[in-house]
Design an enzyme around this catalytic site. Structure first.
Site, mmCIF file in Angstrom:
data_model
loop_
_atom_site.group_PDB
_atom_site.id
_atom_site.type_symbol
_atom_site.label_atom_id
_atom_site.label_comp_id
_atom_site.label_asym_id
_atom_site.label_seq_id
_atom_site.Cartn_x
_atom_site.Cartn_y
_atom_site.Cartn_z
ATOM 1 N N HIS A 256 1.182 -1.126 -0.070
ATOM 2 C CA HIS A 256 -0.064 0.008 0.229
ATOM 3 C C HIS A 256 1.261 0.805 -0.011
ATOM 4 O O HIS A 256 1.875 1.003 1.054
ATOM 5 C CB HIS A 256 -0.962 -0.593 1.093
ATOM 6 C CG HIS A 256 -2.158 -1.678 1.245
ATOM 7 N ND1 HIS A 256 -2.039 -2.060 2.810
ATOM 8 C CD2 HIS A 256 -2.638 -1.703 -0.376
ATOM 9 C CE1 HIS A 256 -2.813 -2.877 1.834
ATOM 10 N NE2 HIS A 256 -3.290 -2.891 0.467
ATOM 11 N N HIS B 191 2.770 -3.182 6.331
ATOM 12 C CA HIS B 191 2.477 -2.620 6.459
ATOM 13 C C HIS B 191 2.247 -1.604 7.484
ATOM 14 O O HIS B 191 2.399 -1.972 8.718
ATOM 15 C CB HIS B 191 0.631 -3.232 6.376
ATOM 16 C CG HIS B 191 0.920 -4.211 4.817
ATOM 17 N ND1 HIS B 191 0.160 -3.876 3.730
ATOM 18 C CD2 HIS B 191 1.466 -5.061 4.219
ATOM 19 C CE1 HIS B 191 0.081 -4.544 3.133
ATOM 20 N NE2 HIS B 191 1.015 -5.351 3.291
ATOM 21 N N GLU C 166 1.102 -5.836 10.304
ATOM 22 C CA GLU C 166 0.520 -4.214 10.801
ATOM 23 C C GLU C 166 1.790 -3.784 12.293
ATOM 24 O O GLU C 166 1.918 -4.026 13.121
ATOM 25 C CB GLU C 166 -0.741 -4.398 11.084
ATOM 26 C CG GLU C 166 -1.485 -5.470 9.639
ATOM 27 C CD GLU C 166 -1.893 -4.012 9.161
ATOM 28 O OE1 GLU C 166 -1.351 -2.658 8.895
ATOM 29 O OE2 GLU C 166 -2.680 -4.693 7.882
HETATM 30 ZN ZN LIG Z 1 -1.371 -2.592 4.244
#
Ligand SMILES: [Zn+2]
Length: 339
Positions: free
Chosen positions: A57, A151, A215
């Protein structure tokens, strides 16, 4: 060579294409295979093959900066590289735009799902799959395959750092990997219960890698990340990369550091009028009482099935048919098959 050993700058300056080239570092060979894809082959490799991917992302800059720093240190010989390493900066076009993605969420496109979509991310997903396939094809038989896909989350979380563990069927969970997560400052492990089309699931299912979506906290723009918040994982990665060794944590230590959750249900947006009943800023892992209405549309209603069930990744702003969130249920390490 990579100017200033700054692979991130090289990638962001060439977001669409970059002609392949080779480089040398500290006795090893490096290969920039295309933009944002760098393979490092140490002079003397151990039996560990590590994929570190960031920026799948584009706006999740913290892990991109973290990995770029580690890479710079390797290229400058400030610490040894003893594992085969593939570094991926996933979506440089979106990174330059400070956006999560351009046309379609790249982390939904793996395991061939890109065939069903159109947009800038589609050829990129294909390229990334091919790069991972080539990388693991170059690993020795029986060697260790790892893929940590780093992420940051859109929203706050009751557990600041957590991983999504891909579905592995009836296979046991790996204590050494759970130990690495616990030593890396990870607070919670979310166990997927079915196949999906994320990058980490792809490496797990297609290549037998120990793979996680990691994350590491909230999204901030480039230059605004407090990298000290990543210190624990930075240290475990340095130890892994330079010593080819894993943290040694006893089962009790892992149990006290990590909370475990199993995915109970996926909330799927089934109509234009689909709504989550929770506020915009509700944190990941917020729990609810049994019977609470979490989502509704003119087609359906979702009621919490057991007290303590929690929401994660809520986002009703997705196309119809896509996931608007996951409901997860706490579980114990003692309930997992381990090896
Ligand atoms: Zn992400």
């Amino acid at each position: 060579m990579i100017p200033n050993n700054d692979f991130l700058a090289l990638t962001l300056n060439n977001p669409e294409t970059l002609a392949p080239f080779q480089l040398e570092f500290n006795g090893g060979q490096g290969f920039v295979e295309e933009t944002g894809i760098l393979r490092l082959e140490p002079q003397q490799a151990t039996d560990i093959n590590l994929v570190l991917s960031v920026g799948i992302h584009g706006n999740e800059t913290g892990p991109i900066e973290l990995v770029n720093q580690l890479l710079k240190a390797i290229l400058e010989g400030r610490f040894a590289l003893t594992v085969r390493l593939l570094v991926i900066i996933g979506n440089p076009i979106a990174a330059n735009r400070a956006e999560r993605f351009c046309d379609v969420n790249l982390n939904r496109l793996f395991s061939g799902a890109w065939r069903h979509y159109e947009g800038l991310e589609v050829p990129r997903a294909q390229s990334l799959e091919q790069a991972v396939t080539r990388f693991f094809a170059g690993s020795a038989t029986g060697s260790v395959r790892l893929h940590y896909d780093l992420h940051t989350a859109i929203r706050g979380s009751e557990y600041e750092k957590f991983v999504v563990h891909p579905f592995i069927g009836d296979a046991p969970y790996d204590l050494q990997q759970l130990g690495l997560l616990a030593a890396s400052g990870i607070d919670a492990v979310l166990l997927s219960q079915q196949p999906t089309t994320t990058f980490s699931y792809y490496s797990s299912a297609e290549h037998g890698a120990h793979a996680f979506t990691v994350e590491l906290g909230k999204v901030y723009p480039f230059g605004e990340n407090d990298l000290s918040r990543f210190e624990a994982i930075r240290q475990t990665l340095i130890t892994l990369i330079s010593d080819a060794s894993f943290p040694k944590l006893e089962r009790d230590a892992i149990d006290s550091k990590l909370k475990f959750f199993a995915v109970q249900d996926a909330l799927v947006k089934d109509h234009e009028d689909y709504q989550l009943t929770i506020s915009e800023d509700v944190k990941n892992f917020t729990g609810f009482e049994k019977g609470y209405e979490l989502a509704h549309s003119s087609q359906s209603q979702y009621l919490i099935k057991a007290s303590g069930d929690a929401i994660i990744f809520p986002n009703a702003n997705v196309p119809i048919g896509q996931r608007a969130g996951l409901v997860v249920r706490p579980m114990r390490l003692a309930d997992l098959a381990l090896r």
